[in-house]
Design a protein around this motif. Structure first.
Motif, PDB file in Angstrom:
ATOM      1  N   LEU A 128       0.897  -1.655  -0.530  1.00 43.63           N
ATOM      2  CA  LEU A 128      -0.205  -0.047  -0.054  1.00 43.63           C
ATOM      3  C   LEU A 128       0.848   0.881  -0.299  1.00 43.63           C
ATOM      4  O   LEU A 128      -0.111   1.715  -0.468  1.00 43.63           O
ATOM      5  N   ARG A 129       2.103   1.163   0.057  1.00 43.50           N
ATOM      6  CA  ARG A 129       3.447   2.563   0.634  1.00 43.50           C
ATOM      7  C   ARG A 129       3.098   3.103  -1.382  1.00 43.50           C
ATOM      8  O   ARG A 129       3.334   4.446  -1.542  1.00 43.50           O
ATOM      9  N   LYS A 130       3.215   1.865  -1.820  1.00 44.92           N
ATOM     10  CA  LYS A 130       3.319   2.398  -3.237  1.00 44.92           C
ATOM     11  C   LYS A 130       2.156   3.296  -3.346  1.00 44.92           C
ATOM     12  O   LYS A 130       2.787   4.511  -4.451  1.00 44.92           O
ATOM     13  N   PHE A 131       1.256   3.613  -2.777  1.00 49.43           N
ATOM     14  CA  PHE A 131      -0.755   4.531  -3.137  1.00 49.43           C
ATOM     15  C   PHE A 131      -0.973   5.372  -2.645  1.00 49.43           C
ATOM     16  O   PHE A 131      -1.889   5.090  -2.369  1.00 49.43           O
ATOM     17  N   SER A 132       0.884   5.849  -1.598  1.00 53.32           N
ATOM     18  CA  SER A 132       0.362   6.882  -0.552  1.00 53.32           C
ATOM     19  C   SER A 132       1.682   7.687  -0.848  1.00 53.32           C
ATOM     20  O   SER A 132       2.675   7.090  -0.941  1.00 53.32           O
ATOM     21  N   PRO A 133       1.552   9.174  -0.445  1.00 54.67           N
ATOM     22  CA  PRO A 133       3.124   9.565   0.103  1.00 54.67           C
ATOM     23  C   PRO A 133       3.663   8.699   0.926  1.00 54.67           C
ATOM     24  O   PRO A 133       3.507   8.545   2.052  1.00 54.67           O
ATOM     25  N   GLU A 134       5.024   9.016   0.807  1.00 55.90           N
ATOM     26  CA  GLU A 134       6.053   8.382   1.382  1.00 55.90           C
ATOM     27  C   GLU A 134       6.168   9.495   2.499  1.00 55.90           C
ATOM     28  O   GLU A 134       6.059  10.855   2.677  1.00 55.90           O
ATOM     29  N   TYR A 135       6.345   8.324   3.839  1.00 59.11           N
ATOM     30  CA  TYR A 135       6.217   9.347   4.988  1.00 59.11           C
ATOM     31  C   TYR A 135       7.504   9.998   5.399  1.00 59.11           C
ATOM     32  O   TYR A 135       8.357   8.819   5.246  1.00 59.11           O
ATOM     33  N   ARG A 136       7.483  11.119   5.659  1.00 59.70           N
ATOM     34  CA  ARG A 136       9.085  11.420   6.010  1.00 59.70           C
ATOM     35  C   ARG A 136       9.115  11.710   7.269  1.00 59.70           C
ATOM     36  O   ARG A 136      10.608  12.820   7.555  1.00 59.70           O
ATOM     37  N   GLY A 137       7.961  11.260   8.425  1.00 56.26           N
ATOM     38  CA  GLY A 137       8.794  12.443   9.981  1.00 56.26           C
ATOM     39  C   GLY A 137       8.151  13.512  10.483  1.00 56.26           C
ATOM     40  O   GLY A 137       7.064  13.965   9.540  1.00 56.26           O
ATOM     41  N   VAL A 138       8.082  14.165  11.858  1.00 56.46           N
ATOM     42  CA  VAL A 138       7.529  15.200  12.067  1.00 56.46           C
ATOM     43  C   VAL A 138       8.332  16.683  12.284  1.00 56.46           C
ATOM     44  O   VAL A 138       8.928  16.221  12.696  1.00 56.46           O
ATOM     45  N   ILE A 139       7.947  17.405  11.822  1.00 53.26           N
ATOM     46  CA  ILE A 139       8.907  18.973  12.575  1.00 53.26           C
ATOM     47  C   ILE A 139       7.826  19.292  13.745  1.00 53.26           C
ATOM     48  O   ILE A 139       6.580  19.218  13.635  1.00 53.26           O
ATOM     49  N   GLN A 140       8.193  20.744  14.418  1.00 57.04           N
ATOM     50  CA  GLN A 140       7.686  21.511  15.128  1.00 57.04           C
ATOM     51  C   GLN A 140       7.407  23.038  14.579  1.00 57.04           C
ATOM     52  O   GLN A 140       8.678  23.069  13.477  1.00 57.04           O
ATOM     53  N   VAL A 141       6.463  23.253  14.453  1.00 56.28           N
ATOM     54  CA  VAL A 141       6.127  24.491  13.186  1.00 56.28           C
ATOM     55  C   VAL A 141       5.666  25.875  15.138  1.00 56.28           C
ATOM     56  O   VAL A 141       5.013  25.096  15.264  1.00 56.28           O
TER      57      VAL A 141
END
Length: 463
Positions: A75-88
């Motif tokens: 299913l990862r092929k059909f979803s945006p790649e997850y790249r982490g968390v940031i503080q905003v």
């Protein structure tokens, strides 16, 4: 039986600390990254922000965050790649203009496991995502150069909205002076004021507030992107005195491979409410589905932008347009999505159909999964360099652009209400695959096949 069982977060992160097992000790403001609205957002509730050329970010919802971490491989092929968390951080200058700035942070393993959306999170490895993104960009560029693709002009086009930042005082680390092309402030009336140094090829279409429509013309953003940004800023302003930092998740920018991305945002399935929805929300969502194409064909339009070569502008549609469509109107909208103003783009249809068929096959194998209220993005390149007066003058751009964008992208997004057996202790366990979603895919495929076979709608059916 599911051929690719869900990967537990603990197993997926084996040998690597979980992102929510880290405590943010100190934000590094000197490495701040100014954010601005993602110009190609065509639907959704939360504001998508541009982090860099290949990465976007959105407010973190703990449930969706965990779902991305546990996505099965096929299913990862059909979803945006997850790249982490940031503080905003949310910052308002003396003139009332609001700036959202992403910050990496120093981290320390705390041994705990937080479920809170507002608690600090991020491993040292994943919080340094900015540097990692640069390395990914370089790797992509080297790979494309090996394939004989000229990436210089494409990169230049996509970096038009970059925003360098300069700290104004070492004693006041929260004070900065962003050099940016786009500024926004909320007026006391509740409306949004936008100032931009650039213009863009977007047409404001079917915005209910006509004054708002006029104010958004020529700003180079999809109007829905600015509407979401206004809502996001209003919410963050309310909490700003008590919460200076907000967690956002970083995701692949799935439009970055395209120069003029044509995007169709589809709400999939015959049911939209999650298992934890209140009775009021459940009734509201059921009524919405019953009155739209969600009930009859399992899919409805939530947003669209399509590049019109004869005018050099994007035609934009929003979710309110999609709710009014009949089945014939839905079919006409898909036909409109594939039409650049000069001809139906027949070359992209087999690629769209092939990816939808593959996704359907994958979902049929996943038992107990439900993707309530999730959306499906379909994207293709809108400028094929063969349009008359709007033909791109730079031959290198035209050549590289054709080579780099011969494909299409089909991506599932928005997993805040998704579930499967064993996911975060959910009490409701569903049997079999997600039949409502698959029903929507079957009808979507049927309509695309009809258009490809020349059985489209001859006259416009907007409703």
């Amino acid at each position: 039986m599911c051929l690719d069982e869900p990967i537990a977060v603990e197993e997926r992160a084996r040998g690597k600390k979980s992102m929510e097992d880290f405590e943010c000790l100190d934000v590094d403001y000197s490495r701040a990254v100014p954010l601005e609205p993602f110009i190609h957002q065509v639907g959704g509730h939360s504001s998508m922000m541009r982090f860099d050329e290949h990465t976007v970010c959105k407010p973190m919802i703990s449930r969706e965050h965990h779902f991305y971490l546990s996505l099965p491989k096929n299913l990862r092929k059909f979803s945006p790649e997850y790249r982490g968390v940031i503080q905003v951080s949310f910052q308002e200058d003396k003139d009332g203009f609001i700036h959202l700035v992403a910050h990496p942070c120093e981290t320390n393993h705390s041994g705990g496991h937080s479920e809170s959306d507002s608690s600090p999170a991020g491993s040292a490895e994943e919080d340094n995502v900015g540097a990692a993104s640069v390395h990914r960009t370089k790797r992509r560029r080297r790979r494309k150069e090996k394939e004989g693709i000229n990436t210089h002009e494409i990169t230049h086009r996509n970096e038009m909205h970059s925003m360098p930042i300069t700290l104004t005082s070492s004693h006041d680390q929260m004070s900065y002076c962003p050099v940016q092309r786009f500024r926004v402030r909320l007026l006391r009336t509740g409306s949004i004021e936008v100032q931009s140094n650039g213009t863009g090829p977007f047409l404001v279409d079917l915005v209910e507030n006509k004054e708002e429509a006029e104010s958004l013309k020529g700003l180079g953003h999809n109007p829905w992107s600015l509407r979401c940004h206004k809502r996001q800023l209003a919410e963050m302003r309310k909490t700003a005195p008590n919460s200076k930092l907000h967690k956002f998740i970083l995701l692949e920018n799935v439009t970055s491979q395209f120069v003029y991305p044509c995007i169709l945002d589809l709400k999939m399935g015959t049911r939209q409410h999650g298992d934890d929805a209140t009775e009021e929300k459940r009734n509201r969502q059921m009524e919405k589905c019953a009155s739209t194409t969600s009930a009859s064909i399992g899919v409805r339009v939530c947003g669209m932008q399509v590049y019109k070569a004869e005018t050099g502008h994007f035609l934009c549609r929003n979710k309110y347009y999609g709710r009014k469509l009949t089945e014939d109107g839905f079919k006409h909208t898909l036909q409109q999505f594939l039409d650049n103003g000069e001809a139906i783009q027949h070359l992209v249809m087999p690629k769209i159909i092939a990816q939808l068929e593959e996704l359907k096959s994958v979902l049929e194998k996943h038992q107990t999964y439900r993707f309530y209220s999730s959306s499906l993005l379909i994207i293709y390149e809108g400028n094929n360099c063969f349009s008359g007066v709007n033909r791109v003058e730079n031959g290198d751009l035209c050549t590289s652009h054709r080579a780099a964008t011969t494909g299409v992208a089909v991506k599932m997004i928005d997993f805040a209400h998704s579930t499967y057996k064993g996911f975060r202790g959910d009490r409701t366990v569903h049997q079999g695959p997600d039949k409502g979603y698959i029903f929507g895919l079957e009808n979507l495929l049927r309509v695309f096949h009809e258009i490809a076979d020349g059985r489209g709608i001859a006259e416009e059916h907007d409703t």
